[in-house]
Design an enzyme around this catalytic site. Structure first.
Site, PDB file in Angstrom:
ATOM      1  N   PRO A   1      11.032  51.351  71.719  1.00 60.18           N
ATOM      2  CA  PRO A   1      11.671  51.601  70.754  1.00 60.18           C
ATOM      3  C   PRO A   1      11.286  52.958  70.238  1.00 60.18           C
ATOM      4  O   PRO A   1      10.059  53.587  70.308  1.00 60.18           O
ATOM      5  CB  PRO A   1      11.168  50.377  69.511  1.00 60.18           C
ATOM      6  CG  PRO A   1      10.465  49.373  70.522  1.00 60.18           C
ATOM      7  CD  PRO A   1      10.076  50.024  71.656  1.00 60.18           C
ATOM      8  N   GLY A   2      12.269  53.659  69.556  1.00 61.56           N
ATOM      9  CA  GLY A   2      11.867  54.768  68.678  1.00 61.56           C
ATOM     10  C   GLY A   2      11.988  56.347  69.589  1.00 61.56           C
ATOM     11  O   GLY A   2      11.376  57.256  69.259  1.00 61.56           O
TER      12      GLY A   2
ATOM     13  N   LYS B   1      16.882  56.365  71.657  1.00 59.70           N
ATOM     14  CA  LYS B   1      18.131  56.142  72.336  1.00 59.70           C
ATOM     15  C   LYS B   1      19.315  55.830  71.296  1.00 59.70           C
ATOM     16  O   LYS B   1      20.384  56.507  71.938  1.00 59.70           O
ATOM     17  CB  LYS B   1      17.820  54.516  72.885  1.00 59.70           C
ATOM     18  CG  LYS B   1      16.787  54.461  73.733  1.00 59.70           C
ATOM     19  CD  LYS B   1      16.598  53.080  74.341  1.00 59.70           C
ATOM     20  CE  LYS B   1      16.153  52.193  73.524  1.00 59.70           C
ATOM     21  NZ  LYS B   1      14.752  52.406  72.716  1.00 59.70           N
ATOM     22  N   THR B   2      19.522  55.357  70.336  1.00 60.14           N
ATOM     23  CA  THR B   2      20.319  55.054  69.426  1.00 60.14           C
ATOM     24  C   THR B   2      20.679  56.585  68.612  1.00 60.14           C
ATOM     25  O   THR B   2      21.845  56.913  68.931  1.00 60.14           O
ATOM     26  CB  THR B   2      19.964  54.408  68.227  1.00 60.14           C
ATOM     27  OG1 THR B   2      19.205  53.356  68.730  1.00 60.14           O
ATOM     28  CG2 THR B   2      20.921  54.044  67.369  1.00 60.14           C
TER      29      THR B   2
ATOM     30  N   SER C   1       0.483  44.085  88.015  1.00 56.68           N
ATOM     31  CA  SER C   1      -0.069  45.359  88.069  1.00 56.68           C
ATOM     32  C   SER C   1      -1.726  45.537  87.614  1.00 56.68           C
ATOM     33  O   SER C   1      -2.397  46.542  87.959  1.00 56.68           O
ATOM     34  CB  SER C   1       0.593  46.686  87.497  1.00 56.68           C
ATOM     35  OG  SER C   1       0.414  46.208  85.869  1.00 56.68           O
TER      36      SER C   1
ATOM     37  N   LYS D   1       2.486  54.377  81.389  1.00 56.86           N
ATOM     38  CA  LYS D   1       1.251  53.857  81.271  1.00 56.86           C
ATOM     39  C   LYS D   1       0.300  55.067  81.249  1.00 56.86           C
ATOM     40  O   LYS D   1      -0.768  54.956  80.407  1.00 56.86           O
ATOM     41  CB  LYS D   1       0.818  52.879  82.564  1.00 56.86           C
ATOM     42  CG  LYS D   1       1.514  51.470  82.779  1.00 56.86           C
ATOM     43  CD  LYS D   1       1.365  50.886  83.751  1.00 56.86           C
ATOM     44  CE  LYS D   1       1.848  49.649  84.007  1.00 56.86           C
ATOM     45  NZ  LYS D   1       1.626  49.004  85.309  1.00 56.86           N
TER      46      LYS D   1
HETATM   47  P1  ADP Z   1      15.448  53.846  69.576  1.00 57.40           P
HETATM   48  O1  ADP Z   1      16.877  53.684  69.582  1.00 57.40           O
HETATM   49  O2  ADP Z   1      15.071  54.502  70.980  1.00 57.40           O
HETATM   50  O3  ADP Z   1      14.642  53.019  69.151  1.00 57.40           O
HETATM   51  P2  ADP Z   1      15.914  56.003  67.512  1.00 57.40           P
HETATM   52  O4  ADP Z   1      16.946  56.725  68.304  1.00 57.40           O
HETATM   53  O5  ADP Z   1      16.289  55.150  66.454  1.00 57.40           O
HETATM   54  O6  ADP Z   1      15.028  55.325  68.750  1.00 57.40           O
HETATM   55  O7  ADP Z   1      15.153  57.264  67.100  1.00 57.40           O
HETATM   56  C1  ADP Z   1      13.927  56.927  65.991  1.00 57.40           C
HETATM   57  C2  ADP Z   1      13.843  58.367  65.123  1.00 57.40           C
HETATM   58  O8  ADP Z   1      13.011  59.271  66.070  1.00 57.40           O
HETATM   59  C3  ADP Z   1      15.211  58.849  65.193  1.00 57.40           C
HETATM   60  O9  ADP Z   1      15.143  59.441  63.725  1.00 57.40           O
HETATM   61  C4  ADP Z   1      15.424  59.979  66.041  1.00 57.40           C
HETATM   62  O10 ADP Z   1      16.172  61.067  65.463  1.00 57.40           O
HETATM   63  C5  ADP Z   1      13.913  60.232  66.114  1.00 57.40           C
HETATM   64  N1  ADP Z   1      13.878  60.950  67.564  1.00 57.40           N
HETATM   65  C6  ADP Z   1      13.558  60.221  68.701  1.00 57.40           C
HETATM   66  N2  ADP Z   1      13.435  60.937  69.702  1.00 57.40           N
HETATM   67  C7  ADP Z   1      13.586  62.200  69.454  1.00 57.40           C
HETATM   68  C8  ADP Z   1      13.519  63.321  70.058  1.00 57.40           C
HETATM   69  N3  ADP Z   1      13.513  63.502  71.541  1.00 57.40           N
HETATM   70  N4  ADP Z   1      14.085  64.525  69.180  1.00 57.40           N
HETATM   71  C9  ADP Z   1      14.063  64.360  68.076  1.00 57.40           C
HETATM   72  N5  ADP Z   1      14.034  63.293  67.397  1.00 57.40           N
HETATM   73  C10 ADP Z   1      13.678  62.296  67.980  1.00 57.40           C
END
Ligand code: ADP
Length: 764
Positions: free
Chosen positions: A349-350, A353-354, A670, A713
């Site tokens: 998460p975070g 992806k989204t 692992s 990891k």
């Molecule tokens: P996921 O869908 O993987 O859980 P999100 O797309 O919701 O993650 O991302 C969470 C936050 O982190 C968002 O505000 C996003 O803009 C920011 N973020 C994540 N990766 C990056 C990146 N490589 N560059 C800039 N902002 C990022």
């Protein structure tokens, strides 16, 4: 036969029958007045009434009558009531006036014979008359009660005829018929005829009414409904709604079949009563059909260079991810074939992806919609409920397309690894959505009409590749986004997150300054994650607190610098502390894990105490990890001499392995070599450094096998202050992928067999 003289009254236009009374008024100058006087003076009020006198064909029958009332009115006119008594034969007319009309007559009585079966005939007549008059409102009941009492057919006929028979000629025939039996027959015949006429009239009436019914029934009903609706104050809304729907149907660019369906449903809507529960179901359905973006397309930005620039601007790093996305779009554009696999972004998460999917949509100028399929158990959540269900609605695909407002949006399906595995149906229905062979004819249970999904650009996301249903995995192009290193996070925070947060709060870009050290401190001591979601939340919190302070205290300030002291004030005490001191312990070894939060260290503790050589495992371990622990112990038992283990120690003690943070389930092979080393360390009282970590599967022969998720990891390990990592030789190729920071700060030792690990430890 007795003959006598009588004065004569001639009637025109009316017929007087015996038993009936006639009211007449005579003009004072009229000579008929003399006739009345003659009757009153010389004939005991008797007088002959002759109906329809014709001097060419002299009447033979007259009515002997009696003047009952005689009144001289103030104007000199005379009013008389003349009651008819019985028929008499007219023998002669006498005393003609200027008009050659008689004033006197000579009459003789008519003998009335007794009628056979008179009572039966009367009863029959009464019955028929009663049934006939039932339908004739103007005949009074008093006439009926009068005839019921009458025992003489002669009188009976004369009483009823003037009431029942309207034709004057026919009444005259009755007058001229002296035999009561014949008059009775005439009467019966006339009643039958009248009844028949009445029935015919009624039939015609009914027929006309029915014809009118058929042609006008609908109109009348509609009018009636309209009135009712007006009463209820509903009419205008439904009517204007129908007009609006009609206009929308005309304009909508849907397939012909859908348009036909719409018209059909509109017809149903028009005809169904507002009281019917169906009315809302039909209207909702029409609205759904109208709201779908049939044949509405946005124009793609096919300039992939500008797409790349746009992705670079929104997302830091992720070079290979962006590159693969651009390649994917290029292939899709060129081949124009819809059979290309579907992108699935996999990572903790975070990690973006989204937001990356959103940026792709933005860059390509496509509309963006998103659904999460996490926890979906029922296929109806994807495909909708049939309309027969109460409160039915379309599934999430159709609902999102309505929101998308175009037939070619970028459609993000989130968390496909969290779909319920127990039920296969949602997976199958998702396949029908994604499969280019099928999705042209995507059919939602509620919508019933096919909607073409082949222009939709689907992007999927998952946290764990292992948990993606196999049937789906086959069709996906998996793009891994592993976690970020601290320095990558630092870059993301300074170049993306902080400027974005300041902008969102309406502040200037350099209004808040946070030094790299402070950001690193936030990353290390206030977050523990692979992505940057928590980091963003912490930065958000800081900016929010600053704004609150400025507003509350009315501070005028151009720039604010976040110091360590301020940081603690805003974010509270550090949440995570890192033991930077190098320590070595007996029976404690760091394994490496790959969790939903990304990579992390996995400390393993081993103790032993008097027992029977049993293995005790605690800390929420999965089956595979438990097996690894058994393998580790078996391997050490079979190689006790090599590792200088006292065999008695092995068989007279129970060995307890614990992996802390029992709330988190741990599994996978692992940790094999880390478990082995932890047992060995405990039994041989060898200290192991806390800056060492190991990852690798072990076999019964002590072979070290490759593992997955090395990148995540090692990033997690670096975050936890690990300096050396022992990895399987088979994973050497993966080292290239590691971020430079990891490569620069961590020493990797590659091994094929556990014996090599033993050497490393001994020489440390
Ligand atoms: P996921 O869908 O993987 O859980 P999100 O797309 O919701 O993650 O991302 C969470 C936050 O982190 C968002 O505000 C996003 O803009 C920011 N973020 C994540 N990766 C990056 C990146 N490589 N560059 C800039 N902002 C990022």
């Amino acid at each position: 036969m007795k003959k006598y003289n009588l004065p004569v009254i001639l009637l025109r236009g009316i017929v007087l029958l015996p038993q009936n009374t006639l009211k007449l008024e005579f003009d004072a100058k009229n000579t008929d007045n003399n006739v009345i006087d003659m009757s009153l003076l010389f004939h005991d009020n008797y007088i002959l009434v002759v109906s329809e006198y014709d001097n060419k064909k002299l009447p033979k029958i007259g009515v002997l009558s009696k003047i009952e009332n005689n009144l001289v009115l103030p104007n000199g006119n005379t009013r008389v009531d003349i009651k008819g008594l019985r028929r008499v034969n007219i023998i002669e007319f006498l005393n003609l006036n200027k008009l050659k009309e008689p004033l006197e007559s000579i009459v003789s009585e008519i003998k009335i014979e007794k009628v056979a079966n008179e009572e039966i005939i009367i009863n029959k007549l009464v019955k028929e008359i009663k049934s006939y008059v039932k339908n004739i409102p103007y005949i009074s009941n008093s006439m009926v009660s009068l005839i019921e009492k009458e025992k003489s057919l002669d009188k009976f006929t004369d009483i009823v005829v003037p009431t029942l028979i309207s034709n004057k000629e026919r009444v005259l025939e009755y007058l001229n018929t002296t035999l009561p039996l014949i008059r009775g027959e005439m009467l019966l015949k006339d009643i039958y005829q009248e009844k028949e006429m009445f029935q015919i009239e009624r039939d015609i009436d009914m027929k006309i009414r029915k014809e009118m019914d058929d042609s006008q029934k609908e109109y009348l009903l509609k009018e009636k409904i309209k009135l009712l609706k007006e009463e209820l104050g509903e009419s205008s809304t439904k009517d204007s709604e129908i007009t609006k729907i009609k206009k929308r149907i005309e304009k909508i660019a849907c397939p012909k079949k859908v348009k036909e369906r719409l018209n059909f449903e509109l017809y149903r809507y028009e005809t169904v009563s507002n009281m019917s529960p169906e009315v809302n179901v039909i209207r909702d359905y029409i609205e759904w059909l109208l709201d779908l973006p049939w044949n509405i397309f946005t124009e793609d930005n096919n300039d992939l260079k500008s797409v790349k620039t746009s992705l670079d601007q929104s997302h830091y790093g992720l070079e290979d991810v962006k590159q693969r996305i651009i390649e994917y779009l290029a292939v899709k554009q060129l081949s124009k074939n819809n059979n290309s696999p579907i992108i699935c972004l996999v990572g903790p998460p975070g990690v973006g992806k989204t937001s990356l999917a959103f940026s792709i949509a933005n860059a390509m100028k496509r509309n963006f919609v998103k659904i999460s399929v996490s926890g979906i158990k029922d296929e109806s959540e994807i495909l909708g409920h049939r309309k027969t269900y109460v409160g039915a609605s379309p599934g999430r695909i159709i609902t999102s397309l309505k929101k998308a407002k175009s037939s070619n949006p970028l459609f993000l399906i989130d968390e496909i690894d969290k779909m319920s595995h127990d039920y296969n149906n949602p997976v199958n229905s998702l396949l029908s959505v994604l499969d280019p062979e099928q999705n042209q004819y995507f059919s939602d249970n509620y919508i019933e009409e096919d909607f073409d999904l082949s222009h939709v650009l689907f992007i999927l996301t998952a946290n764990y590749i292992e948990d993606i249903p196999e049937a789906l995995k086959d069709r996906l192009e998996i793009i891994n986004i592993s976690g970020y290193t601290e320095f990558e996070k630092l870059d993301i925070a300074t170049h993306h997150l902080l400027p974005k947060i300041l902008k969102e709060n309406g502040l200037k870009e350099n209004f808040v300054h946070i030094s790299d050290d402070i950001i690193l401190k936030i990353i290390r001591n206030y977050t523990k994650e692979a992505g940057v979601r928590e980091l963003k939340r912490q930065l958000d919190k800081i900016v929010r607190k600053i704004i609150t302070q400025i507003v509350l205290n009315n501070i005028k300030i151009n720039k604010i610098n976040i110091t360590e002291k301020v940081l603690e004030k805003y974010l509270g005490k550090e949440k995570y502390k890192f033991n930077t001191k190098t320590k070595a312990k007996i029976g404690v070894v760091n394994g490496l894990a790959y969790t939903v939060y990304g990579g992390d260290i996995l400390p393993i503790e081993v103790n032993y105490f008097k027992g029977k050589g049993n293995l005790i495992l605690t800390g929420s371990l999965g089956d595979v990890m438990k097996e690894s622990a058994s393998i580790a112990l078996s391997y050490l038992k079979s190689n006790y001499q090599y590792y200088n283990i006292d065999y008695n120690q092995l068989i007279n003690n129970d060995i307890h392995i614990h992996v802390p943070e029992g709330a988190i389930k741990k599994d996978g092979p692992s940790a094999g070599i880390a478990l082995t080393l932890a047992i060995l360390s405990a039994l041989t009282k060898t200290k192991i450094s806390n800056t060492l970590a190991l990852t690798g599967e072990i076999t019964l022969r002590g072979q070290v096998l490759a593992i997955g998720g090395l990148k995540e990891k090692t990033i997690g390990a670096l975050r936890s202050g690990i300096k050396t990592i022992i990895i399987p030789s088979e994973n050497t190729k993966d080292l290239e992928e590691l971020p430079p920071e990891v490569k620069d700060n961590i020493n990797f030792i590659k091994v094929k067999n556990f014996k090599e690990i033993y050497k490393v430890i001994k020489n440390a």
